[in-house]
Design an enzyme around this catalytic site. Structure first.
Site, short mmCIF file in Angstrom:
data_model
loop_
_atom_site.label_atom_id
_atom_site.label_comp_id
_atom_site.label_asym_id
_atom_site.label_seq_id
_atom_site.Cartn_x
_atom_site.Cartn_y
_atom_site.Cartn_z
N HIS A 211 0.84 -1.20 0.00
CA HIS A 211 0.00 0.00 0.00
C HIS A 211 0.87 1.25 0.00
O HIS A 211 1.95 1.27 0.60
CB HIS A 211 -0.93 -0.01 1.22
CG HIS A 211 -2.00 1.03 1.15
ND1 HIS A 211 -1.77 2.35 1.49
CD2 HIS A 211 -3.30 0.95 0.77
CE1 HIS A 211 -2.89 3.03 1.32
NE2 HIS A 211 -3.83 2.21 0.89
N GLU B 284 -3.61 2.09 -7.27
CA GLU B 284 -3.96 3.23 -6.41
C GLU B 284 -2.98 4.37 -6.68
O GLU B 284 -1.90 4.40 -6.12
CB GLU B 284 -3.96 2.83 -4.93
CG GLU B 284 -2.77 1.99 -4.48
CD GLU B 284 -2.50 2.10 -2.99
OE1 GLU B 284 -3.41 2.46 -2.24
OE2 GLU B 284 -1.35 1.87 -2.59
#
Length: 252
Positions: free
Chosen positions: A95, A167
């Site tokens: 992430h 992302e």
């Protein structure tokens, strides 16, 4: 393939708040549709509480982080064995907040990816460019480098455990959402890179979009080519908004 909706709660909700949210979600009349796979990534301390509440549900639990070693002198870390013990079957890897705030390097992300797959975990591998990289025209090279660094030499039998989340870092928690064309371009590129690396079986890998996803934009994002689900942050913290996202993109 089924649409996958993943909720990353990040460092939010204590055990009581997590319990209340799940109870509210599970009591809502809309229910969890069979057309969706749902994965929740709560804080570590809430995993046990949530797992108990979801024992009769199709929703599964994942962990936001772990360290790539079975045990040992790694202060403050969690192992995959520990996560298995509390019923986790998914992990989130790479992430942007772990890359850019915690400082995780590509070598560590590669180690985590390969170890998690070898343990039988399903993983969501997050990739994405910063605003500076986008402005410099480096989106394609950044995405390819992140994929190749993490996925080179993974065994073919592990492909079914793999999910990719695109992302764009500049869209995480900012309220900015990539344009539809940006999303299509990035997801098409990811699909092409995966095919070049893995071959035809890469068509079975789901590619999620993450970046300021909410109940207002979820449906339009899910309609785009090569978008197979969503990685949701802040909008997954409230039962009402998360249920709307779960039901986005189709009519019952």
């Amino acid at each position: 393939m089924k649409i996958l909706i993943a909720a990353n709660w990040k460092m939010n909700k204590n055990r009581l708040e997590a319990k209340d949210m799940i109870e509210k979600l599970m009591s809502m009349p809309e229910g969890i549709p069979p057309q969706r796979d749902i994965v929740l990534f709560p804080p570590f301390l809430a995993i046990d509480t949530i797992k108990e509440k979801l024992k009769n549900s199709t929703i599964v639990i994942g962990a936001q982080n772990f360290y790539p070693a079975p045990s040992g002198a790694f202060t403050g870390e969690i192992s995959l064995e520990m996560l298995k013990d509390v019923g986790c079957s998914w992990v989130l890897i790479g992430h942007s907040e772990r890359r850019h705030i915690i400082g995780e390097l590509p070598t560590l992300i590669e180690q985590k990816t390969k170890l998690a797959l070898s343990y039988g975990f399903s993983i969501i591998l997050c990739i994405g460019e910063t605003a500076q990289e986008r402005e410099a025209g480096l989106v394609n090279s950044v995405l390819e480098q992140q994929l190749r660094t993490s996925l080179t030499d993974i065994p073919s039998k592990a492909i079914s455990q793999l999910v990719i989340a695109y992302e764009p870092v500049w869209a995480i928690g900012t309220g900015k959402v990539a344009s539809q064309q940006d999303i299509i371009t990035a997801h098409t590129l990811i699909r092409k890179i995966l095919h070049n690396m893995i071959g035809n079986t890469s068509q079975n890998i789901r590619i999620l979009y993450g970046g300021s996803v909410n109940s207002e934009n979820a449906s339009s994002i899910l309609e785009l080519d090569n978008v197979n689900g969503l990685l949701v942050g802040g909008a997954s913290l409230q039962a009402e908004s998360f249920m709307k996202i779960i039901h986005a993109g189709f009519s019952e």
